[in-house]
Design a protein around this motif. Structure first.
Motif, short mmCIF file in Angstrom:
data_model
loop_
_atom_site.label_atom_id
_atom_site.label_comp_id
_atom_site.label_asym_id
_atom_site.label_seq_id
_atom_site.Cartn_x
_atom_site.Cartn_y
_atom_site.Cartn_z
N SER A 22 -11.38 2.75 8.50
CA SER A 22 -11.71 1.37 8.84
C SER A 22 -11.72 1.10 10.33
O SER A 22 -12.13 0.05 10.78
CB SER A 22 -10.73 0.40 8.16
OG SER A 22 -10.79 0.54 6.76
N SER A 45 0.83 -1.19 0.00
CA SER A 45 0.00 0.00 0.00
C SER A 45 0.87 1.26 0.00
O SER A 45 2.03 1.24 0.43
CB SER A 45 -0.89 0.03 1.25
OG SER A 45 -1.67 -1.14 1.35
N TYR A 98 -7.03 4.09 5.23
CA TYR A 98 -7.52 2.84 5.83
C TYR A 98 -7.66 3.00 7.34
O TYR A 98 -8.69 2.63 7.93
CB TYR A 98 -6.56 1.70 5.49
CG TYR A 98 -6.83 0.43 6.25
CD1 TYR A 98 -7.80 -0.48 5.82
CD2 TYR A 98 -6.12 0.12 7.42
CE1 TYR A 98 -8.05 -1.65 6.53
CE2 TYR A 98 -6.35 -1.03 8.12
CZ TYR A 98 -7.32 -1.92 7.67
OH TYR A 98 -7.57 -3.07 8.38
N GLU A 125 -2.88 5.55 1.13
CA GLU A 125 -3.86 4.46 1.24
C GLU A 125 -3.92 3.91 2.66
O GLU A 125 -4.99 3.60 3.18
CB GLU A 125 -3.49 3.34 0.26
CG GLU A 125 -3.71 3.70 -1.21
CD GLU A 125 -3.12 2.69 -2.15
OE1 GLU A 125 -3.49 2.69 -3.35
OE2 GLU A 125 -2.24 1.89 -1.72
#
Length: 438
Positions: A14, A2, A10, A6
């Motif tokens: 997330s 990644s 995340y 990114e």
């Protein structure tokens, strides 16, 4: 593999992140923390720690202590929250932020384990910090409590010293709505046989601290009793953090460095042994000779050594622009005094202001100077109070100004309106400042 962007997206999207969703991100209990700690091989046991909790001043005190330990020659980890501009600010070694690659590798290499746990953002970040400090072989790490104390995920450490700066009403929905209830949560970081420094007390909170310390046989030291303000004034001339409220933080830290666990041998330039210290020895001695000189140097070099930002910090000279991360009633009692001084000493004080919804907004706004011009705004967070509502509250209190949907628009308007002799202040929420990336 990644990219860093990114990975950060995340982490932000997330895992439940407190600054975005508030109490929904708070997970009571240490089950996830203990599971992560076991998975990574108990990294926090591989270095010594200082634990810093309380309501206000945690970040400043943590940075002062870290700066002192660095000037003593130690390799020092520093874990603080929240960040202002970059996630990497939270995890530092000798002032250097964790590398983007280390953040990416942590998530890429271990998400198979932590995803089923569904940890909070702070639980995962704490695990990252502890692992990073172990990998970097720090001698000692200064660990700031995230929220509360007893059930905070940093509370798995057994430190050389615990520090509790003060207690005031904040995060009442999670920690309790009285000072004794909040003090009980914060006192949860006091460990068996580990000395604790208390920065400020009230009759209500002191009773809680005394009881907790006696239950775990911990020596308790009150900064108000062991360090005079006259002593503080002598050192404050060297302190890089110049907000008047820093005098209370300095008193707390000055008391801490007088206690045996922080009276560590100077490591010097060579590779001295790892920090080994008998935490059962808790005598209090004045700073003299080399120790005093090192402490004064550490106060002059706090920003260089730790990267701390946002404490009555001047970020622009023309027009003079000041930012401060004070964000609750207790913090604003000091900030408001300094704003009153600004009003007296400048042509026009212009305030870019916004808050989030878990703070005592009305109490804070009652302390704002009516002589200023306001640029009411809101952070890019679900918790942000809409700028129009902030404006209405301000107008009802006699605070004159307009509403702007973003911090950038508010700051641009303030700059456009400002004369050279004006002062712009930006604050009310860390996230107002963070959005601007000054």
């Amino acid at each position: 593999m990644s990219t860093y962007k990114e990975t950060i997206d995340y982490l932000y999207n997330s895992t439940p992140m407190f600054h975005k969703v508030g109490s929904a991100a708070y997970k009571e209990g240490l089950e996830n923390t203990l599971a992560l700690d076991e998975y990574f091989g108990h990294p926090h046991e591989k270095f010594k720690t200082i634990h810093v909790g309380g309501t206000n001043g945690k970040g400043s005190c943590s940075s002062m202590i870290a700066s002192y330990l660095q000037e003593m020659g130690y390799k020092v980890g520093l874990y603080t929250s929240p960040h202002l501009y970059s996630f990497r600010e939270r995890i530092r070694v000798n002032g250097e932020m964790i590398a983007e690659k280390d953040v990416v590798d942590f998530v890429d290499n271990h998400r198979h384990f932590f995803e089923p746990l569904m940890p909070s953002f702070f639980e995962l970040t704490t695990a990252m910090a502890f692992k990073y400090f172990a990998d970097q072989q720090v001698d000692i790490a200064v660990i700031e409590v995230g929220l509360g104390g007893k059930l905070d995920c940093t509370n798995i450490i057994r430190p050389l010293l615990s520090v509790i700066t003060n207690i005031s009403l904040d995060h009442t929905a999670l920690l309790g709505d009285t000072l004794p209830l909040i003090a009980k949560q914060k006192a949860g970081i006091i460990k068996h046989g580990v000395p604790v420094v208390i920065g400020e007390t009230t009759l209500e909170t002191k009773t809680v601290f005394e009881l907790t310390a006696s239950e775990v046989d911990a020596d308790i030291h009150y900064a108000e009793e062991e360090t005079t303000m006259q002593e503080v004034e002598e050192y404050f001339m060297d302190c890089e953090l110049k907000g008047n409220y820093q005098k209370l933080n300095l008193r707390t830290v000055l008391t801490a460095v007088k206690i045996d666990p922080l009276r560590l041998p100077h490591k010097g330039e060579g590779s001295a042994p790892k920090v080994e210290y008998d935490i059962e020895r808790h005598s209090v001695l004045p700073l003299v000779g080399e120790l005093e000189g090192v402490f004064r140097t550490s106060l002059r070099n706090i920003s260089k050594n730790t990267g701390i930002m946002g404490r009555w910090q001047t970020v622009c000279e023309q027009p003079k622009t000041i930012i401060d991360t004070g964000h609750n009633k207790a913090g604003w009692e000091f900030v408001s005094q300094m704003l009153s001084d600004c009003v007296k000493n400048c042509n026009t004080l212009r305030i870019v202001f916004g808050m989030v919804d878990d703070k005592d907004v009305d109490s804070v706004m009652q302390m704002l100077p009516k002589e200023a011009v306001y640029y009411f705004t809101q952070a890019q967070s679900h918790r942000a109070i809409p700028c129009n509502i902030i404006k209405e509250k301000g107008n009802a209190l006699g605070l004159c100004g307009k509403a702007y949907p973003t911090s950038a628009e508010a700051y641009d308007a303030a700059k456009n309106d400002a004369a050279e002799t004006d002062v712009i202040f930006i604050g009310g929420s860390n996230y107002i400042i963070g959005d601007l990336k000054l």
